[in-house]
Design an enzyme around this catalytic site. Structure first.
Site, PDB file in Angstrom:
ATOM      1  N   TYR A 173       0.850  -1.198   0.000  1.00  0.00           N
ATOM      2  CA  TYR A 173       0.000   0.000   0.000  1.00  0.00           C
ATOM      3  C   TYR A 173       0.876   1.236   0.000  1.00  0.00           C
ATOM      4  O   TYR A 173       1.823   1.326   0.777  1.00  0.00           O
ATOM      5  CB  TYR A 173      -0.909   0.032   1.234  1.00  0.00           C
ATOM      6  CG  TYR A 173      -2.368   0.027   0.848  1.00  0.00           C
ATOM      7  CD1 TYR A 173      -2.889   1.040   0.048  1.00  0.00           C
ATOM      8  CD2 TYR A 173      -3.219  -1.006   1.243  1.00  0.00           C
ATOM      9  CE1 TYR A 173      -4.208   1.014  -0.355  1.00  0.00           C
ATOM     10  CE2 TYR A 173      -4.547  -1.031   0.840  1.00  0.00           C
ATOM     11  CZ  TYR A 173      -5.040  -0.015   0.041  1.00  0.00           C
ATOM     12  OH  TYR A 173      -6.344  -0.043  -0.369  1.00  0.00           O
TER      13      TYR A 173
ATOM     14  N   GLU B 194      -0.486   4.823  -0.640  1.00  0.00           N
ATOM     15  CA  GLU B 194      -1.272   6.045  -0.886  1.00  0.00           C
ATOM     16  C   GLU B 194      -0.403   7.271  -0.667  1.00  0.00           C
ATOM     17  O   GLU B 194       0.387   7.324   0.275  1.00  0.00           O
ATOM     18  CB  GLU B 194      -2.476   6.094   0.062  1.00  0.00           C
ATOM     19  CG  GLU B 194      -3.592   5.169  -0.383  1.00  0.00           C
ATOM     20  CD  GLU B 194      -4.740   5.125   0.616  1.00  0.00           C
ATOM     21  OE1 GLU B 194      -4.495   5.332   1.812  1.00  0.00           O
ATOM     22  OE2 GLU B 194      -5.863   4.868   0.190  1.00  0.00           O
TER      23      GLU B 194
ATOM     24  N   ASP C 206      -5.593  14.568 -25.300  1.00  0.00           N
ATOM     25  CA  ASP C 206      -5.689  13.159 -24.924  1.00  0.00           C
ATOM     26  C   ASP C 206      -5.037  12.363 -26.057  1.00  0.00           C
ATOM     27  O   ASP C 206      -5.666  12.092 -27.073  1.00  0.00           O
ATOM     28  CB  ASP C 206      -7.152  12.763 -24.731  1.00  0.00           C
ATOM     29  CG  ASP C 206      -7.299  11.277 -24.402  1.00  0.00           C
ATOM     30  OD1 ASP C 206      -6.279  10.554 -24.425  1.00  0.00           O
ATOM     31  OD2 ASP C 206      -8.439  10.850 -24.133  1.00  0.00           O
TER      32      ASP C 206
ATOM     33  N   THR D 183      -2.933   6.712 -22.364  1.00  0.00           N
ATOM     34  CA  THR D 183      -2.835   5.360 -21.826  1.00  0.00           C
ATOM     35  C   THR D 183      -1.373   4.964 -21.951  1.00  0.00           C
ATOM     36  O   THR D 183      -0.628   5.557 -22.736  1.00  0.00           O
ATOM     37  CB  THR D 183      -3.669   4.364 -22.651  1.00  0.00           C
ATOM     38  OG1 THR D 183      -3.231   4.470 -24.020  1.00  0.00           O
ATOM     39  CG2 THR D 183      -5.143   4.676 -22.578  1.00  0.00           C
TER      40      THR D 183
ATOM     41  N   LYS E   4      -1.090   1.422 -25.225  1.00  0.00           N
ATOM     42  CA  LYS E   4      -1.338   1.412 -26.675  1.00  0.00           C
ATOM     43  C   LYS E   4       0.013   1.553 -27.386  1.00  0.00           C
ATOM     44  O   LYS E   4       0.849   0.682 -27.222  1.00  0.00           O
ATOM     45  CB  LYS E   4      -2.364   2.489 -27.029  1.00  0.00           C
ATOM     46  CG  LYS E   4      -3.724   2.189 -26.380  1.00  0.00           C
ATOM     47  CD  LYS E   4      -4.803   3.199 -26.709  1.00  0.00           C
ATOM     48  CE  LYS E   4      -6.072   2.886 -25.900  1.00  0.00           C
ATOM     49  NZ  LYS E   4      -7.089   3.970 -26.033  1.00  0.00           N
TER      50      LYS E   4
ATOM     51  N   ARG F 245      -1.195  -2.010 -19.034  1.00  0.00           N
ATOM     52  CA  ARG F 245      -2.458  -1.265 -19.074  1.00  0.00           C
ATOM     53  C   ARG F 245      -2.432  -0.215 -17.972  1.00  0.00           C
ATOM     54  O   ARG F 245      -2.160  -0.529 -16.815  1.00  0.00           O
ATOM     55  CB  ARG F 245      -3.658  -2.179 -18.835  1.00  0.00           C
ATOM     56  CG  ARG F 245      -3.729  -3.390 -19.702  1.00  0.00           C
ATOM     57  CD  ARG F 245      -5.125  -3.963 -19.772  1.00  0.00           C
ATOM     58  NE  ARG F 245      -5.913  -3.146 -20.655  1.00  0.00           N
ATOM     59  CZ  ARG F 245      -5.803  -3.162 -21.986  1.00  0.00           C
ATOM     60  NH1 ARG F 245      -4.949  -3.955 -22.587  1.00  0.00           N
ATOM     61  NH2 ARG F 245      -6.534  -2.368 -22.722  1.00  0.00           N
TER      62      ARG F 245
HETATM   63  C1  PLP Z   1      -8.164   4.273 -25.171  1.00  0.00           C
HETATM   64  C2  PLP Z   1      -8.512   5.677 -24.908  1.00  0.00           C
HETATM   65  C3  PLP Z   1      -8.877   6.119 -23.630  1.00  0.00           C
HETATM   66  C4  PLP Z   1      -9.224   5.209 -22.483  1.00  0.00           C
HETATM   67  O1  PLP Z   1      -8.288   4.391 -22.005  1.00  0.00           O
HETATM   68  P1  PLP Z   1      -8.681   3.214 -20.978  1.00  0.00           P
HETATM   69  O2  PLP Z   1      -7.359   2.836 -20.428  1.00  0.00           O
HETATM   70  O3  PLP Z   1      -9.370   2.175 -21.768  1.00  0.00           O
HETATM   71  O4  PLP Z   1      -9.565   3.815 -19.943  1.00  0.00           O
HETATM   72  C5  PLP Z   1      -9.060   7.482 -23.439  1.00  0.00           C
HETATM   73  N1  PLP Z   1      -8.925   8.349 -24.457  1.00  0.00           N
HETATM   74  C6  PLP Z   1      -8.619   7.952 -25.698  1.00  0.00           C
HETATM   75  C7  PLP Z   1      -8.496   8.967 -26.778  1.00  0.00           C
HETATM   76  C8  PLP Z   1      -8.423   6.604 -25.979  1.00  0.00           C
HETATM   77  O5  PLP Z   1      -8.144   6.221 -27.232  1.00  0.00           O
END
Ligand code: PLP
Length: 446
Positions: free
Chosen positions: A49, A51, A200, A227, A230, A236
């Protein structure tokens, strides 16, 4: 895996290793992590833990954890030329939620790309929690697949948003960050409130890290979320990078753009999350180190090259592409317009031959999200396995052969009658896939 792992779970993991090894992953949001990333994720760090933040924890015994999280932070900052990194978000969705919470009051306005245009669910889809709290306004894309900057500008002046968000999950162009930054500046002057520029980059973060895509933080944006699983090729998880003054996350700070790094730390914990997943943060640190290597630049460039070759070959074979091609790793095919078949049907048929991708709605899609007219695919995972231009041509050819079967079969149930044709393609796919092992899966384990 140890011999005493008798649980049925481990048998199923074996089956998944086989599926991943024998098929080709065309889903643009997926990738294969290295053996070292897997090792860090499967470590005893999950027992702890922690936090709080490095040096400021609510539990004892964090001397090693602190070093790991600090390494992850330093590497992330270096990768993206950021003043600050928060490596704790459990996912991309959590990262976005924390940024909204850091900067916005309930009812504030966030201007973002609409979902049908290629935006993400977390950018204001009515089914999400954040859409109930904040007022999302959506901009769209033009006929040729670029952001409709004129519309974005018009809406920004009309609604005077607190946040302008550039981000997407199905968009094939390189955004003009400078142009959006200029709009934010005008709106700030007009409205008297600061406007947060948020990017994003969940899909293209690896391309940015690898120098194959511009970095929004170098173009006036204060915040970038992503993320880590990807194109970044890590575990993840989520990550938030920002520009500004880094303060003590345990102390309240004034609500200014300059303080955004501290506002974000407070919004992640205790604002929206509890204890961080330090085993995953360790795996992020391992992945970031891999991303900092010169080879990762080659990887990023190859992803885009492969996407281009695949796009051109698909076009040659009669596929109509949204935006007529791609500037990143993503391709959106209008299968309805190309061949009169819908995305779900085509996705199901490709699944039967070991080519995995997803049906996707197109901007202003008559079929809606339920029966979308398109499929979305991309090259990050295949490029990790080492597939090159020659293999892209074969993928395009298989995709065309499956189209021809779909046209003949005319619906999903009737595919059963084409088992031998589909199995023949499946065998060719399997043979090629096995020539390009999945990192982290030993051939003897397959
Ligand atoms: C994949 C994605 C997310 C979300 O990611 P998670 O890890 O699945 O919550 C957010 N924004 C964009 C643009 C994405 O392509």
């Amino acid at each position: 895996m140890t011999a005493d792992a008798k649980d049925r779970v481990f048998e199923i993991i074996k089956l998944e290793e086989k599926r991943q090894s024998e098929g080709l992953e065309l889903i643009p949001s997926e990738n294969y992590v290295s053996a070292n990333v897997l090792k860090a994720m499967g470590s005893v760090l999950t027992n702890k833990y922690s936090e709080g933040y490095p040096g400021k924890r609510y539990y004892g015994g964090n001397e090693n954890i602190d070093q790991i999280e600090s390494l992850a932070i330093d590497r992330a900052k270096q990768l993206f030329n950021a003043d600050h990194a928060n490596v704790q978000p459990h996912s991309g969705a959590n990262a976005n939620e924390a940024v909204y919470y850091a900067w916005c009051q309930p009812g504030d306005t966030i201007l973002a790309m609409s979902l049908p245009a290629g935006g993400h669910l977390t950018h204001g889809s009515p089914v999400t929690r954040s859409a109930k709290v904040y007022n999302f306004v959506g901009y769209g894309v033009t006929e040729d697949g670029d952001i409709d900057y004129d519309e974005l500008e018009k809406l920004a002046h009309e609604h005077q948003p607190q946040v302008i968000l550039v981000g997407y999950s199905a968009f094939m162009k390189i955004p003009d960050f400078d142009r959006v930054a200029a709009v934010a500046k005008d709106v700030a002057e007009e409205s008297g409130h600061e406007v947060l520029l948020m990017a994003d980059m969940a899909h293209v973060a690896g391309l940015i890290a690898g120098g194959a895509h511009p970095n929004p933080l170098d173009h006036g944006f204060q915040v970038m979320t992503t993320t880590t699983h990807k194109t970044l090729r890590g575990p993840r998880g989520g990550l938030i990078l920002s520009k500004g003054v880094v303060g003590n996350p345990l102390k309240k700070v004034e609500h200014t753009l300059e303080n955004i790094p501290t506002l974000i730390d407070r919004a992640v914990f205790p604002g929206t999350q509890g204890g961080p997943l330090e085993h995953v943060i360790a795996a992020k640190a391992v992945a970031f180190e891999e991303d900092l290597q010169p080879e990762f630049h080659d990887y990023a460039r190859m992803i885009v090259e492969n996407a281009n070759v695949l796009a051109e070959e698909l076009k040659r074979l009669g596929f109509v592409l949204q935006g007529d091609g791609t500037e990143n790793h993503l391709i959106l095919v209008n299968v309805k317009q190309s061949f009169g078949i819908d995305g779900k049907f085509y996705e199901a048929a490709l699944d039967k031959v070991g080519l995995t991708l997803n049906a996707n709605a197109l901007p202003s899609d008559a079929g809606g999200a339920f029966r979308p007219s398109g499929v979305r695919l991309g090259t990050p995972a295949m490029t990790t396995r080492g597939l090159g231009q020659q293999e892209m041509m074969r993928v395009a050819e298989w995709m065309k052969r499956v189209v021809e079967i779909c046209i003949e079969a005319s619906d999903e149930e009737a595919l059963d009658g084409y088992e031998s044709e589909l199995e023949a393609i499946r065998e060719e796919v399997r043979k090629l896939a096995l020539d390009f092992p999945v990192p982290g899966i030993k051939p003897q384990d397959r």
